[in-house]
Design a protein around this motif. Structure first.
Motif, PDB file in Angstrom:
ATOM      1  N   LEU A  76       0.827  -1.206   0.000  1.00 55.24           N
ATOM      2  CA  LEU A  76       0.000   0.000   0.000  1.00 55.24           C
ATOM      3  C   LEU A  76       0.858   1.253   0.000  1.00 55.24           C
ATOM      4  CD1 LEU A  76      -2.592  -1.088   2.724  1.00 55.24           C
ATOM      5  CD2 LEU A  76      -2.713  -1.429   0.247  1.00 55.24           C
ATOM      6  N   CYS A  77       0.365   2.274  -0.675  1.00 52.97           N
ATOM      7  CA  CYS A  77       1.050   3.570  -0.681  1.00 52.97           C
ATOM      8  C   CYS A  77       1.088   4.102   0.753  1.00 52.97           C
ATOM      9  CB  CYS A  77       0.313   4.545  -1.588  1.00 52.97           C
ATOM     10  SG  CYS A  77       0.890   6.247  -1.418  1.00 52.97           S
ATOM     11  N   ALA A  78       2.270   4.529   1.193  1.00 49.76           N
ATOM     12  CA  ALA A  78       2.442   4.989   2.570  1.00 49.76           C
ATOM     13  C   ALA A  78       1.761   6.336   2.827  1.00 49.76           C
ATOM     14  CB  ALA A  78       3.927   5.098   2.894  1.00 49.76           C
ATOM     15  N   ALA A  79       1.384   7.025   1.736  1.00 49.57           N
ATOM     16  CA  ALA A  79       0.750   8.333   1.922  1.00 49.57           C
ATOM     17  C   ALA A  79      -0.780   8.270   1.821  1.00 49.57           C
ATOM     18  CB  ALA A  79       1.301   9.326   0.904  1.00 49.57           C
ATOM     19  N   CYS A  80      -1.310   7.480   0.843  1.00 48.83           N
ATOM     20  CA  CYS A  80      -2.761   7.484   0.645  1.00 48.83           C
ATOM     21  C   CYS A  80      -3.398   6.125   0.919  1.00 48.83           C
ATOM     22  CB  CYS A  80      -3.125   7.948  -0.766  1.00 48.83           C
ATOM     23  SG  CYS A  80      -2.730   6.752  -2.054  1.00 48.83           S
ATOM     24  N   GLY A  81      -2.602   5.072   0.991  1.00 51.84           N
ATOM     25  CA  GLY A  81      -3.138   3.767   1.359  1.00 51.84           C
ATOM     26  C   GLY A  81      -3.688   2.937   0.212  1.00 51.84           C
ATOM     27  N   ILE A 134       5.576   4.737  -2.323  1.00 48.21           N
ATOM     28  CA  ILE A 134       4.626   5.847  -2.463  1.00 48.21           C
ATOM     29  C   ILE A 134       4.112   5.841  -3.898  1.00 48.21           C
ATOM     30  CG2 ILE A 134       4.318   8.360  -2.247  1.00 48.21           C
ATOM     31  CD1 ILE A 134       6.925   8.316  -0.529  1.00 48.21           C
ATOM     32  N   CYS A 135       2.800   6.030  -4.085  1.00 49.84           N
ATOM     33  CA  CYS A 135       2.250   5.944  -5.443  1.00 49.84           C
ATOM     34  C   CYS A 135       2.616   7.187  -6.259  1.00 49.84           C
ATOM     35  CB  CYS A 135       0.737   5.726  -5.402  1.00 49.84           C
ATOM     36  SG  CYS A 135      -0.222   7.213  -5.011  1.00 49.84           S
ATOM     37  N   THR A 136       2.520   7.032  -7.580  1.00 52.04           N
ATOM     38  CA  THR A 136       2.939   8.096  -8.498  1.00 52.04           C
ATOM     39  C   THR A 136       2.149   9.383  -8.261  1.00 52.04           C
ATOM     40  OG1 THR A 136       3.264   6.318 -10.064  1.00 52.04           O
ATOM     41  CG2 THR A 136       3.379   8.534 -10.951  1.00 52.04           C
ATOM     42  N   GLU A 137       0.847   9.220  -7.990  1.00 54.09           N
ATOM     43  CA  GLU A 137       0.029  10.414  -7.812  1.00 54.09           C
ATOM     44  C   GLU A 137       0.433  11.179  -6.549  1.00 54.09           C
ATOM     45  OE1 GLU A 137      -4.209   9.705  -8.111  1.00 54.09           O
ATOM     46  OE2 GLU A 137      -4.508  11.790  -7.471  1.00 54.09           O
ATOM     47  N   CYS A 138       0.690  10.439  -5.470  1.00 52.42           N
ATOM     48  CA  CYS A 138       1.119  11.105  -4.229  1.00 52.42           C
ATOM     49  C   CYS A 138       2.463  11.795  -4.426  1.00 52.42           C
ATOM     50  CB  CYS A 138       1.190  10.110  -3.078  1.00 52.42           C
ATOM     51  SG  CYS A 138      -0.441   9.699  -2.418  1.00 52.42           S
ATOM     52  N   ILE A 139       3.368  11.148  -5.140  1.00 52.15           N
ATOM     53  CA  ILE A 139       4.676  11.776  -5.397  1.00 52.15           C
ATOM     54  C   ILE A 139       4.477  13.078  -6.177  1.00 52.15           C
ATOM     55  CG2 ILE A 139       6.836  11.563  -6.730  1.00 52.15           C
ATOM     56  CD1 ILE A 139       6.909   8.635  -5.864  1.00 52.15           C
TER      57      ILE A 139
END
Ligand SMILES: [Zn+2]
Length: 232
Positions: free
Chosen positions: A19-24, A34-39
């Motif tokens: 899971l993305c550590a920022a948005c899950g 971390i997912c591309t969108e969060c980055i």
């Protein structure tokens, strides 16, 4: 073998998606921590492009630094706060490495930041380290090191003694409290070097001030400061 591992990873991913550590949300195979969108939406400071940045201004007169800056803005409720929580309190040290790599890619392209000779993570008190299981700043340093190709030195700057909880004290009281809290072992390993001191979040800067004070006593040492996030 590589193919087989790839299949196995995909197969396991059906049951235990990373899971993305920022948005899950579930990560794609080409995404790391971390997912591309969060980055894409990280609130970057671009401090490395501006010598007169907020971190530099906060530390002027307190640390004779060469360069100082942070990678992102820390705000209550933003993605950075979430990431720092994962990194420090939720046993996800890989968040530090990932962000360290992203930060390094920015620093590498900056003309004005002279690259250091070595990277020094701010040490944690041994008791705190034992409780957490790791020093988050070492993971950030590892990420920076991997991209910049600069070695990490993590055993020469150490915490000297126990310092009581910092949270309820004013800045100057904190500084007094931290003043003797760091010691250098084997000064020879650090002398004549430009050292990049790495921390997770800059709030008052008291910890960095105390570390730098020790390092700047050494012959020929220059100190630069890099933190993942700035909460000032
Ligand atoms: Zn995300």
């Amino acid at each position: 073998m590589r193919h087989l591992l790839g299949y196995l990873q995909d197969f396991l991913g059906l049951f235990f998606p990373e899971l993305c550590a920022a948005c899950g949300r579930n990560l794609f195979k080409n995404e790391e921590v971390i997912c591309t969108e969060c980055i894409y939406h990280l609130p970057l400071t671009n401090h490395h492009l501006d010598q007169d940045n907020q971190v530099a201004r906060q530390l002027w007169g307190r640390i004779a630094f060469t360069n100082a800056g942070s990678f992102m803005y820390f705000r209550k409720g933003n993605k950075v706060q979430k990431l720092m929580y994962q990194l420090k309190y939720n046993n996800r040290p890989e968040v530090g490495t990932r962000l360290g790599k992203l930060y390094a890619s920015e620093l590498r392209c900056s003309g004005s930041w002279a690259l250091p000779d070595a990277i020094l993570p701010v040490p944690l008190h041994p008791r705190k380290r034992k409780k957490r299981g790791y020093n988050q700043s070492e993971y950030i340093a590892a990420g920076l090191s991997e991209i910049l190709g600069i070695p990490v030195i993590s055993d020469k700057l150490c915490r000297a003694e126990n310092t009581e909880s910092q949270t309820r004290k004013a800045r100057w009281a904190r500084y007094e409290n931290l003043k003797e809290a760091f010691v250098v072992k084997e000064a020879g390993a650090l002398e004549e070097k430009h050292l990049l001191l790495v921390d997770d979040v800059i709030t008052t800067g008291a910890t960095l001030e105390a570390c730098s004070a020790e390092l700047l006593k050494l012959r020929g040492v220059r100190v630069s400061i890099a933190a993942l996030a700035f909460a000032g």
